[in-house]
Design a protein around this motif. Structure first.
Motif, mmCIF file in Angstrom:
data_model
loop_
_atom_site.group_PDB
_atom_site.id
_atom_site.type_symbol
_atom_site.label_atom_id
_atom_site.label_comp_id
_atom_site.label_asym_id
_atom_site.label_seq_id
_atom_site.Cartn_x
_atom_site.Cartn_y
_atom_site.Cartn_z
ATOM 1 N N GLY A 135 0.792 -1.218 0.000
ATOM 2 C CA GLY A 135 0.000 0.000 0.000
ATOM 3 C C GLY A 135 0.823 1.266 0.000
ATOM 4 N N TRP A 136 0.117 2.397 -0.175
ATOM 5 C CA TRP A 136 0.784 3.688 -0.293
ATOM 6 C C TRP A 136 1.551 4.057 0.966
ATOM 7 C CZ3 TRP A 136 0.404 8.170 2.504
ATOM 8 C CH2 TRP A 136 1.015 9.304 1.948
ATOM 9 N N ASP A 137 1.007 3.801 2.124
ATOM 10 C CA ASP A 137 1.652 4.201 3.362
ATOM 11 C C ASP A 137 3.027 3.560 3.497
ATOM 12 O OD1 ASP A 137 1.890 5.436 5.900
ATOM 13 O OD2 ASP A 137 1.254 3.593 6.870
ATOM 14 N N VAL A 138 3.122 2.271 3.195
ATOM 15 C CA VAL A 138 4.412 1.579 3.261
ATOM 16 C C VAL A 138 5.364 2.159 2.234
ATOM 17 C CG1 VAL A 138 5.592 -0.638 2.986
ATOM 18 C CG2 VAL A 138 3.364 -0.551 4.119
ATOM 19 N N GLY A 139 4.870 2.335 1.011
ATOM 20 C CA GLY A 139 5.729 2.822 -0.061
ATOM 21 C C GLY A 139 6.220 4.234 0.168
ATOM 22 N N TYR A 140 5.319 5.141 0.536
ATOM 23 C CA TYR A 140 5.710 6.551 0.666
ATOM 24 C C TYR A 140 6.336 6.853 2.020
ATOM 25 C CZ TYR A 140 5.663 11.560 -0.227
ATOM 26 O OH TYR A 140 6.045 12.858 -0.433
ATOM 27 N N ASN A 141 5.672 6.479 3.081
ATOM 28 C CA ASN A 141 6.126 6.886 4.409
ATOM 29 C C ASN A 141 7.237 6.023 4.992
ATOM 30 O OD1 ASN A 141 4.509 9.192 4.778
ATOM 31 N ND2 ASN A 141 2.753 7.935 5.335
ATOM 32 N N GLN A 142 7.445 4.838 4.432
ATOM 33 C CA GLN A 142 8.493 3.970 4.952
ATOM 34 C C GLN A 142 9.661 3.795 3.976
ATOM 35 O OE1 GLN A 142 7.083 0.268 6.739
ATOM 36 N NE2 GLN A 142 5.128 1.214 7.261
ATOM 37 N N ASP A 143 9.353 3.555 2.705
ATOM 38 C CA ASP A 143 10.418 3.229 1.751
ATOM 39 C C ASP A 143 10.951 4.425 0.970
ATOM 40 O OD1 ASP A 143 10.122 0.647 2.551
ATOM 41 O OD2 ASP A 143 9.187 -0.088 0.710
ATOM 42 N N PHE A 144 10.151 5.446 0.786
ATOM 43 C CA PHE A 144 10.540 6.594 -0.030
ATOM 44 C C PHE A 144 11.450 7.529 0.751
ATOM 45 C CE2 PHE A 144 9.028 10.801 -1.987
ATOM 46 C CZ PHE A 144 9.919 10.718 -3.068
ATOM 47 N N SER A 145 12.552 7.931 0.119
ATOM 48 C CA SER A 145 13.508 8.818 0.803
ATOM 49 C C SER A 145 12.909 10.183 1.103
ATOM 50 C CB SER A 145 14.773 8.969 -0.053
ATOM 51 O OG SER A 145 14.464 9.506 -1.330
ATOM 52 N N GLY A 146 11.896 10.590 0.350
ATOM 53 C CA GLY A 146 11.253 11.870 0.576
ATOM 54 C C GLY A 146 10.076 11.811 1.524
ATOM 55 N N GLY A 147 9.765 10.615 2.053
ATOM 56 C CA GLY A 147 8.664 10.459 2.995
ATOM 57 C C GLY A 147 9.118 10.660 4.422
#
Length: 344
Positions: free
Chosen positions: A214-226
Motif C-alpha cells: 500500500g501507499w503508506d508503506v511505499g511513501y512513508n516507509q520506503d521513499f527517501s522523501g517520505g
C-alpha cells in the motif's frame, strides 16, 4: 502528506473485509436517527470545525468507520449488499467503482444539481446515479530531487526513463490488487502504452522495482522523501504530494486521474442522513478543506488551493485515463497478467 491508506494482500482481502464488517458493528449501526455513519478509507480526515458544522446544520452526529484502502473499502461494501453497517460510503474511486455497483450495494442518489466542475467527474450509467464525485487526486510517480542532487545523478523526468539502469533498485510501487494508487499506476501504463505495457513492466521488474502492499508503506516507509526517510528516491504517489515536501517532484507525463466518490448504502438505517452527508461533501466549506486535510483537489470549480500548491503541486493538465467500463471489464485480467509478469 496524503494520509495513509493501509492495505492487505489479495489472498487476505476477503477475510480482512469481513473482519472490518464485523468490527464496524461496534462503532455504530445507525439505529439512532440522530447520527449518520460513514464508512470510509484510512485517509479520511476533515477539521473538527467542519464536522461540527455538519452537526449544526443537520442535527446529526457523524460517526466515522475506517476500512483500509479504496480496494478493501469497495470489497467491504460489496460483500454486504442491502445489509450495510453504515449509511454512506466515501472513498471508492473510479478504478473500483464498478464493484459495489455490480454487487447492488448502493442506493440511487445524487444531488439534484451538482456544482460547477463536479459534473465533469460524474460517472455514467448506474454508477452515475449512485456515486457523487467529491475530490480528485491524480496518481503520478514522485522523485526525491534532493536525493539525486546529492549524488550528482540526473533525476528521471518521465516514466519511460524508469527502466533505465541508472535507476536500478531505486523505485517502489504498490500492488494493484490491494492498493488504489497501485492500480491507478498500472492503468496509467496500460493507457499510455496499450501495445506494450507488459514489456514495460517486465523492464521495471528487471530493473528491480520494489512492490509493496500500500501507499503508506511505499511513501512513508520506503521513499527517501517520505517521513520515514527510506532508501528509495522514486515512488508511486500523487501529483499533490510535493506540496508536503517541496524537495520532491511529480512526473506529470504519466498521471492517472483518480476521482473519489460518496454514495448512500442500500438498506441504510438513516438514508435521509446519508443523503444530507452526500450534499454536505460538495459544499464550499468541505471542498475548501480537502486540500489541507487530505491532499486532494476539490471537484468544485473556483475553490482556491493553498498557495504552495500552485508552485509545487499544480493540477496535471494532461492525464491518461481509461473508461470505468473498460476498467470493470478488464481489471481482473490485467491484475492477473501483472501478477504473472511480476512473479507474484
Amino acid at each position: 502528506m496524503r494520509r495513509p491508506r493501509r492495505a492487505v494482500r489479495l489472498g487476505a482481502l476477503v477475510a480482512a473485509a469481513m473482519a472490518v464488517v464485523a468490527t464496524a458493528t461496534g462503532c455504530s449501526s445507525s439505529d439512532d436517527a440522530k447520527q449518520v455513519t460513514l464508512l470510509t478509507h484510512d485517509s479520511f480526515s476533515l477539521p473538527d470545525s467542519v464536522l461540527a458544522d455538519f452537526t449544526k446544520q443537520t442535527g446529526l452526529k457523524l460517526v466515522v468507520t475506517k476500512s483500509g484502502d479504496a480496494g478493501q473499502l469497495a470489497s467491504t461494501v460489496s460483500l454486504t449488499p442491502g445489509r450495510p453497517k453504515a449509511d454512506a460510503v466515501y472513498g471508492i474511486d473510479n478504478t473500483f467503482a464498478s464493484r459495489p455497483v455490480t454487487a447492488g450495494a448502493l442506493a440511487d442518489y445524487t444531488p439534484s444539481s451538482l456544482p460547477a466542475g463536479a459534473q465533469d467527474h460524474a460517472l455514467s450509467g448506474a454508477a452515475g446515479k449512485q456515486l457523487t464525485p467529491v475530490d480528485r487526486g491524480d496518481v503520478c510517480v514522485n522523485v526525491d530531487t534532493s536525493w539525486f542532487a546529492q549524488r550528482n545523478i540526473p533525476a528521471p523526468t518521465s516514466i519511460a526513463q524508469l527502466t533505465d539502469s541508472r535507476y536500478r533498485g531505486e523505485m517502489v510501487a504498490m500492488d494493484p490488487a490491494t492498493s488504489s494508487p497501485g492500480l491507478a499506476f498500472l492503468l496509467a501504463t496500460i493507457a499510455a502504452r496499450p501495445g506494450d505495457w507488459q514489456d514495460y513492466w517486465k523492464a521495471l521488474r528487471a530493473n528491480q522495482v520494489s512492490v509493496v502492499s500500500g501507499w503508506d508503506v511505499g511513501y512513508n516507509q520506503d521513499f527517501s522523501g517520505g517521513e520515514g526517510k527510506g532508501p528509495k528516491p522514486i515512488v508511486v504517489s500523487y501529483a499533490s504530494s510535493p506540496a508536503a515536501n517541496p524537495a520532491t517532484k511529480a512526473l506529470l507525463d504519466g498521471c492517472f486521474k483518480q476521482v473519489e466518490y460518496i454514495g448512500v448504502l442500500k438498506g441504510a438505517s438513516n438514508t435521509d442522513g446519508a443523503r444530507k452527508l452526500v450534499d454536505f461533501m460538495l459544499t464550499d466549506e468541505v471542498q475548501k478543506a480537502l486540500p489541507d486535510s487530505m491532499y486532494v483537489y476539490p471537484v468544485r470549480s473556483g475553490v482556491p488551493l493553498p498557495e504552495s500548491w500552485a508552485k509545487y503541486a499544480p493540477l496535471p493538465t494532461d492525464t491518461v485515463d481509461l473508461s470505468p467500463g473498460s476498467i470493470a471489464k478488464n481489471r481482473e485480467n490485467w491484475q492477473r497478467e501483472w501478477r504473472s509478469i511480476m512473479g507474484r
